[in-house]
Motif scaffolding. Structure first.
Motif, mmCIF file in Angstrom:
data_model
loop_
_atom_site.group_PDB
_atom_site.id
_atom_site.type_symbol
_atom_site.label_atom_id
_atom_site.label_comp_id
_atom_site.label_asym_id
_atom_site.label_seq_id
_atom_site.Cartn_x
_atom_site.Cartn_y
_atom_site.Cartn_z
ATOM 1 N N MET A 1 -58.108 33.377 21.348
ATOM 2 C CA MET A 1 -57.453 32.058 21.448
ATOM 3 C C MET A 1 -56.136 32.190 22.220
ATOM 4 N N ALA A 2 -55.934 31.338 23.188
ATOM 5 C CA ALA A 2 -54.738 31.398 24.030
ATOM 6 C C ALA A 2 -53.493 31.033 23.226
ATOM 7 N N MET A 3 -52.398 31.743 23.523
ATOM 8 C CA MET A 3 -51.133 31.459 22.839
ATOM 9 C C MET A 3 -50.483 30.217 23.431
ATOM 10 N N THR A 4 -49.751 29.522 22.580
ATOM 11 C CA THR A 4 -48.985 28.369 23.048
ATOM 12 C C THR A 4 -47.746 28.853 23.797
ATOM 13 N N ALA A 5 -47.101 27.925 24.481
ATOM 14 C CA ALA A 5 -45.885 28.272 25.224
ATOM 15 C C ALA A 5 -44.805 28.801 24.290
ATOM 16 N N ARG A 6 -44.692 28.206 23.091
ATOM 17 C CA ARG A 6 -43.684 28.658 22.139
ATOM 18 C C ARG A 6 -43.986 30.068 21.658
ATOM 19 N N GLU A 7 -45.269 30.376 21.422
ATOM 20 C CA GLU A 7 -45.641 31.718 20.973
ATOM 21 C C GLU A 7 -45.395 32.749 22.073
ATOM 22 N N ARG A 8 -45.702 32.384 23.326
ATOM 23 C CA ARG A 8 -45.441 33.312 24.430
ATOM 24 C C ARG A 8 -43.955 33.584 24.572
ATOM 25 N N ALA A 9 -43.126 32.551 24.416
ATOM 26 C CA ALA A 9 -41.674 32.739 24.493
ATOM 27 C C ALA A 9 -41.189 33.645 23.362
ATOM 28 N N LYS A 10 -41.768 33.485 22.172
ATOM 29 C CA LYS A 10 -41.380 34.311 21.025
ATOM 30 C C LYS A 10 -41.743 35.773 21.270
ATOM 31 N N VAL A 11 -42.935 36.013 21.800
ATOM 32 C CA VAL A 11 -43.357 37.384 22.110
ATOM 33 C C VAL A 11 -42.457 37.990 23.188
ATOM 34 N N SER A 12 -42.133 37.178 24.204
ATOM 35 C CA SER A 12 -41.271 37.664 25.288
ATOM 36 C C SER A 12 -39.892 38.068 24.761
ATOM 37 N N ARG A 13 -39.328 37.244 23.871
ATOM 38 C CA ARG A 13 -38.020 37.599 23.292
ATOM 39 C C ARG A 13 -38.122 38.877 22.474
ATOM 40 N N GLY A 14 -39.234 39.019 21.710
ATOM 41 C CA GLY A 14 -39.408 40.229 20.909
ATOM 42 C C GLY A 14 -39.471 41.476 21.764
ATOM 43 N N VAL A 15 -40.184 41.391 22.893
ATOM 44 C CA VAL A 15 -40.279 42.529 23.814
ATOM 45 C C VAL A 15 -38.908 42.873 24.386
ATOM 46 N N GLN A 16 -38.147 41.851 24.773
ATOM 47 C CA GLN A 16 -36.826 42.093 25.359
ATOM 48 C C GLN A 16 -35.874 42.712 24.347
ATOM 49 N N TYR A 17 -35.881 42.204 23.106
ATOM 50 C CA TYR A 17 -35.039 42.798 22.063
ATOM 51 C C TYR A 17 -35.440 44.242 21.798
ATOM 52 N N GLY A 18 -36.753 44.493 21.745
ATOM 53 C CA GLY A 18 -37.221 45.857 21.507
ATOM 54 C C GLY A 18 -36.789 46.798 22.610
ATOM 55 N N LEU A 19 -36.911 46.337 23.873
ATOM 56 C CA LEU A 19 -36.496 47.155 25.006
ATOM 57 C C LEU A 19 -35.003 47.449 24.947
ATOM 58 N N LEU A 20 -34.213 46.453 24.567
ATOM 59 C CA LEU A 20 -32.766 46.645 24.462
ATOM 60 C C LEU A 20 -32.432 47.678 23.396
ATOM 61 N N VAL A 21 -33.108 47.627 22.261
ATOM 62 C CA VAL A 21 -32.874 48.596 21.186
ATOM 63 C C VAL A 21 -33.211 50.002 21.655
ATOM 64 N N VAL A 22 -34.319 50.150 22.375
ATOM 65 C CA VAL A 22 -34.721 51.468 22.885
ATOM 66 C C VAL A 22 -33.672 52.020 23.840
ATOM 67 N N ILE A 23 -33.147 51.167 24.736
ATOM 68 C CA ILE A 23 -32.131 51.615 25.695
ATOM 69 C C ILE A 23 -30.856 52.042 24.983
ATOM 70 N N VAL A 24 -30.422 51.267 23.984
ATOM 71 C CA VAL A 24 -29.206 51.605 23.243
ATOM 72 C C VAL A 24 -29.375 52.934 22.510
ATOM 73 N N ILE A 25 -30.511 53.119 21.860
ATOM 74 C CA ILE A 25 -30.757 54.367 21.131
ATOM 75 C C ILE A 25 -30.768 55.553 22.090
#
Length: 265
Positions: A1-25
């Motif tokens: 089932m295709a994700m809604t625009a809101r769900e895609r935005a939520k996943v995108s933010r999660g990926v960006q936060y995760g990437l930022l945490v990895v860089i800081v560590i």
């Protein structure tokens, strides 16, 4: 089932936060903190810069900024009025000045007044006068454009009402129009003060004495041949932030207040 625009935005933010945490560590484990602290954040070197970095460098930076703003504001008001004048030569002169000093680097203006004018005309200004003129000439061009926009934003009915009450053109402009325009342009004027504070670092070109050092010159001299590393420059940068951050917050406050006033009307 295709994700809604809101769900895609939520996943995108999660990926960006995760990437930022990895860089800081990664930075925490990779960085050589002992070397970094000893060469850029050395407490003993910082202590050696006091009180002169405050009583001399920061004080002079504030003085040079204030002198430049006073000169720039005075010239900016005159140029803005000339730009709006019904006399064509005034408009041409103001436009030429504004385009010239907005296009020329402030560095070149300092060199012209500090070295070019004395060599060409055998006229040498006091260093404070040179700083005031150099910063004022450049900032006047930017302030003039901000003020022109502010003057044009004042409703014409304000001027017409003042004239109908018997005020002369000059009195109507000075007492009615210009004060309202200044309130409108407070945010860009505050930003211009921030730019002046940073441009004051060009004062080093004039060959100042120790008592005339501003923050950049003070930090530069402190690192030369002393083994102090970057610490004096880092401390000078912090002092610049002490000036610019409150001014930035003040500019945002003025913008919010102007937006609120516009919303009410």
């Amino acid at each position: 089932m295709a994700m809604t625009a809101r769900e895609r935005a939520k996943v995108s933010r999660g990926v960006q936060y995760g990437l930022l945490v990895v860089i800081v560590i990664a930075l925490v484990f990779i960085a050589d903190w002992n070397t970094l602290i000893s060469r850029a954040l050395n407490p003993s070197v910082m202590a050696q810069q006091f009180p002169e970095i405050i009583t001399v460098a920061l004080k002079n930076t504030l003085i040079y900024t204030a002198l430049g703003f006073v000169a720039g504001m005075s010239g900016g008001i005159l140029l803005a009025l000339m730009r709006l004048s019904s006399v064509a030569p005034y408009r041409w002169i103001a436009t030429l000045y504004i385009e010239l000093f907005r296009g020329v680097p402030a560095l070149l203006v300092f060199l012209a007044l500090g070295f070019g004018v004395p060599l060409a005309f055998q006229v040498r200004f006091n260093n404070l006068v040179t700083v005031m003129l150099a910063l004022g000439l450049v900032s006047a061009a930017y302030i003039a454009e901000s003020l022109r926009a502010g003057l044009q934003a004042v409703p014409k009915g304000q001027y017409e009402a003042a004239r109908s009450l018997g005020m002369s053109h000059s009195r109507a402009m000075i007492t009615i129009v210009i004060p309202q325009a200044l309130r409108i342009v407070l945010p860009p004027l505050t930003n211009e003060v921030i730019l002046l504070a940073k441009d004051s670092s060009l004062v080093y070109l004039l060959g100042m004495t120790v008592s005339q050092y501003e923050l950049t010159k003070f930090g530069r001299e402190a690192i030369s041949g002393s083994g102090a590393g970057l610490t004096p420059l880092v401390l000078a940068g912090v002092c610049y932030l002490v000036i610019t951050v409150p001014l930035g917050l003040l500019a945002r406050y003025f913008e919010q207040r102007a937006d609120a006033r516009s919303a009410r009307h």
